[in-house]
Scaffold this active site. Structure first.
Site, short mmCIF file in Angstrom:
data_model
loop_
_atom_site.label_atom_id
_atom_site.label_comp_id
_atom_site.label_asym_id
_atom_site.label_seq_id
_atom_site.Cartn_x
_atom_site.Cartn_y
_atom_site.Cartn_z
N ASN A 99 4.07 -20.03 40.83
CA ASN A 99 3.16 -19.15 40.08
C ASN A 99 2.29 -18.45 41.12
O ASN A 99 1.68 -19.12 41.95
CB ASN A 99 2.31 -20.03 39.15
CG ASN A 99 1.15 -19.29 38.52
OD1 ASN A 99 1.20 -18.08 38.35
ND2 ASN A 99 0.10 -20.03 38.19
N GLY A 100 2.25 -17.12 41.08
CA GLY A 100 1.43 -16.39 42.05
C GLY A 100 2.25 -15.25 42.64
O GLY A 100 3.29 -14.88 42.09
N GLU A 482 -13.57 -3.79 21.22
CA GLU A 482 -12.84 -5.03 21.07
C GLU A 482 -11.95 -4.98 19.81
O GLU A 482 -10.84 -5.49 19.81
CB GLU A 482 -13.81 -6.22 21.02
CG GLU A 482 -13.21 -7.56 20.68
CD GLU A 482 -12.21 -8.09 21.72
OE1 GLU A 482 -12.02 -7.46 22.78
OE2 GLU A 482 -11.61 -9.15 21.44
N LYS A 486 -7.99 -5.65 19.88
CA LYS A 486 -7.32 -6.66 19.04
C LYS A 486 -6.14 -6.01 18.33
O LYS A 486 -5.05 -6.57 18.27
CB LYS A 486 -8.25 -7.25 17.97
CG LYS A 486 -9.38 -8.13 18.42
CD LYS A 486 -8.96 -9.49 18.87
CE LYS A 486 -8.48 -9.42 20.29
NZ LYS A 486 -9.27 -9.93 21.33
N GLU A 489 -3.23 -5.05 20.85
CA GLU A 489 -2.55 -6.24 21.40
C GLU A 489 -1.65 -6.90 20.35
O GLU A 489 -0.56 -7.33 20.65
CB GLU A 489 -3.57 -7.33 21.77
CG GLU A 489 -4.38 -7.12 22.98
CD GLU A 489 -5.25 -8.34 23.27
OE1 GLU A 489 -5.12 -8.86 24.38
OE2 GLU A 489 -6.06 -8.76 22.43
N LYS A 602 -1.85 -14.79 28.61
CA LYS A 602 -3.24 -15.15 28.36
C LYS A 602 -4.05 -15.18 29.65
O LYS A 602 -5.20 -14.80 29.69
CB LYS A 602 -3.32 -16.50 27.67
CG LYS A 602 -4.73 -16.82 27.26
CD LYS A 602 -4.78 -17.73 26.08
CE LYS A 602 -6.19 -17.82 25.54
NZ LYS A 602 -6.63 -16.58 24.90
C1 G6P Z 1 -5.59 -11.13 29.87
C2 G6P Z 1 -5.50 -11.46 28.40
C3 G6P Z 1 -6.76 -10.96 27.69
C4 G6P Z 1 -7.98 -11.54 28.35
C5 G6P Z 1 -8.03 -11.21 29.84
C6 G6P Z 1 -9.15 -11.94 30.57
O1 G6P Z 1 -5.48 -9.77 30.07
O2 G6P Z 1 -4.34 -10.88 27.81
O3 G6P Z 1 -6.71 -11.37 26.33
O4 G6P Z 1 -9.12 -11.03 27.71
O5 G6P Z 1 -6.81 -11.60 30.45
O6 G6P Z 1 -8.91 -13.32 30.53
P1 G6P Z 1 -10.01 -14.40 30.87
O7 G6P Z 1 -9.30 -15.71 30.84
O8 G6P Z 1 -10.55 -14.06 32.22
O9 G6P Z 1 -11.07 -14.29 29.83
#
Ligand code: G6P
Length: 607
Positions: A99-100, A482, A486, A489, A602
């Protein structure tokens, strides 16, 4: 991003790995794979698609009690079977999940290819396994071979490695991408996230950047990359396996929307001080004098965390009268920002792992600025990189789309704003007004949730459109942003948010019967201005869905969702909730993949 998981013990590894991967699917879900060490040979199965597709493809005879698994979110190379992890060395001895991002992968690939190595994927990750094989061929132990490979690599990684000739050992390492160990009874786990192992154990060890662990059924040893032993103390994970169940809801998203009243109670718990009408936030690590000395606040986050930060900045400016502004962390980090000693920098992140936000924190720290974190995941990288902060205690959020952590972030900002307000000039009476409004939030959210059927019916109607405009003014604007986020997405309907005040400066050209508008119109001092914006939209035959506190003249909005009133400064916290429900039902109407929208993940732990 991607998710990694590893198991070593006495049980069959494959079902445990598949279960762990399913819990990590939020990190990425375009392809997945497993490798288990059988009796001195490696069995590998990888597949484009979801974990369920991989589970269906794993042969019945896939036995081995040591193994690694991976769920991918493609960065280098399209999602297909070949690019899926694990990657395997040429002779089939070593397997690696990663991962990375390996930044010097092209150079390493060219060197390895010149030495005769044949690559089977387009990924940056594959170089790792070949580097390990080369090091091992030079006579190094598995642990030293991994170390030798990682010392050639520039970039970020969380990796797990197995060796067909050493059943019973997994080597893991971390630099910039999370790796945790789970300690079981004569069995050990490793993963990107506690979620993958919490069904089996809650005894967790968090690796730090630059650390490597050799993991066996009976225990583990941890080292730095230059082979110095380090001692790690296990801690007990806060979360339980039940946090990762849908609890009777059709989707995690619905569960998490409905959990908001109890999640907010946890954010508030023990933090409201009636005597002095303020908030106690022990984790800020700031004295009252230090808190007073900040002249500005800069809030940084990505995606929904950024929009929550915009609401937060407004709360701080309104209640504490400290100039405050939010900016996407992903932009901030690249523009050589001026860091000031009298500015307080607040990083917002649900996961605490978002790479751009973390990079912004590192940049601020390096330049001597003060960083606080508003973070959900306890012990996460961003939380640890900041000098203090506020945990949300929202509980694990599984659905890719953020809901309860968004709302809890805005509540955490209300606490921060109250705290800073009360060390500045917010009166005790105003402090009391805010504390009682905060206490009243959970019941008010319950009332919004009771309106779900009505909101769902509206969502079905509006989901017939290809595009929606969202507008709001001042407090309503970040809520509108926001709301649009929503909707896009979850439903993939195009949605654009504009300040209501800016509509007439351009986007009004788009308004007509084909483009409806969702308008966030709280009953505050800007009500009249907002209503005249609705008039401008209606004059162009645009359909309007208004979200606010009182129904306007029906000529101004065909559809209305009413939200209980709070104190004006806190209104944005509640105004966002109907838009979460709206987006959920629009996505249901269109048959979308609710908890895992296409192309998203996420936790974005890559640049
Ligand atoms: C991704 C997700 C978003 C989230 C963002 C920040 O782009 O799809 O839903 O808001 O990362 O994530 P975090 O864990 O830093 O709040």
């Amino acid at each position: 991003m991607c998710g990694i998981v590893a198991y070593v013990g006495a049980q069959d590894a494959a079902p445990i790995l598949l279960d762990g991967l399913a819990r990590l699917e939020y990190r990425g879900y375009d392809s997945a794979g497993l490798a288990v060490v059988g009796k001195s040979n490696l069995r590998v199965c990888k597949k484009k698609g979801r974990i369920a597709d991989l589970a269906a493809a794993v042969p019945a005879r896939f036995r081995g009690t040591t193994g690694i698994g991976h769920t991918r979110w493609a960065t280098h190379g399209e999602p297909n079977d070949a690019n899926a992890h694990p990657h395997v060395s040429e002779a089939g001895r070593f397997a690696v999940v990663h991962n990375g991002i390996i930044e010097n992968a092209n150079d390493l690939r060219a060197k390895l290819a010149a030495d005769g190595v044949t690559f089977t994927s387009e990924t940056d990750s594959e170089v790792l396994v070949h580097l390990i094989a080369v090091q091992s061929a030079a006579g190094l132990s598995l642990e030293d071979a991994v170390r030798g490979a990682l010392n050639q690599v520039v970039g970020t990684y969380g990796i797990a490695v197995v060796d067909a000739e050493q059943p019973g050992v997994v080597v893991v390492a971390r630099n910039g991408s999370p790796v945790i160990l789970g300690i079981g009874e004569k069995e050990m786990f490793a993963a990107s996230d506690v979620a993958a192992v919490v069904r089996y154990t809650r005894q967790i060890v968090y690796l730090d950047d630059g650390e490597l662990a050799v993991v066996r059924a009976g225990g583990f040893s941890t080292f730095t990359l230059d082979a110095r032993a380090v001692t790690k103390q296990p801690s007990t994970a806060e979360t339980a396996a039940a946090d990762y169940d849908t609890a009777g809801h059709a989707h995690f998203l619905s569960k998490e929307i409905h959990e908001q009243p109890s999640a907010i109670l946890r954010t508030l718990s023990g933090r409201l001080d009636e005597r002095f009408s303020t908030a106690h936030l022990g984790g800020l690590n700031l004295t009252a004098r230090e808190a007073r000395d900040f002249k500005r606040v800069k809030v940084l986050g990505c995606g929904s965390a950024y929009y929550a930060g915009e609401i937060g900045a407004q709360l701080i400016e309104e209640l504490a009268r400290i100039p405050a502004h939010a900016e996407p962390a992903s932009e901030f980090r690249y523009r050589n920002p001026v860091i000031e000693s009298d500015t307080l920098y607040i990083a917002v992140s649900q996961s605490g792992e978002t790479y751009d936000t973390l990079a912004a924190v590192h940049e601020i720290n390096r330049k001597g600025g003060t960083t606080l974190g508003v973070v959900n995941t306890v012990g996460s990288t961003i939380a640890r990189a900041c000098s203090g902060g506020v945990y949300l205690h929202a509980g694990p959020e599984v659905s890719v789309t953020s809901t309860k952590s968004f709302t809890c972030t805005t509540v955490a900002f209300a606490l921060i704003a109250l705290h800073f307000g009360r060390v500045h000039d917010l009166s005790p009476a105003d402090g009391r007004r805010v504390t009682s409004a905060l206490r009243a939030l959970p019941d008010k959210i319950e009332r919004i949730l009771e309106d779900e059927e009505h909101i769902a019916a509206l969502a079905h109607e509006y989901a017939k459109h290809e595009s929606l405009m969202f507008v709001g003014r001042v407090r309503g604007y970040p809520a509108a942003r926001e709301g649009a986020q929503k909707l896009k997405e979850l439903s993939y309907i195009h949605a654009e948010a504009y300040p209501a005040s800016e509509l007439k400066h351009g986007p009004l050209a788009l308004i007509g019967p084909e483009l409806p508008t969702v308008a966030v119109v709280p009953d505050d001092e800007l009500l009249e201005k907002n209503l005249s914006t609705l008039g401008e939209i209606r004059a162009r035959q645009g359909r309007v869905l208004m979200i606010g506190h009182t129904a306007p003249d029906p000529k101004l909005a065909q559809d209305v969702i009413l939200v209980p009133r709070s104190e004006p400064e806190l209104d944005p916290i509640l105004l966002g909730i109907p838009m979460q429900i709206f987006a959920y039902h629009a996505a249901l109407a269109l048959g979308r993949d609710i908890d895992r929208p296409r192309n998203l993940a996420k936790s974005v732990t890559v640049e």
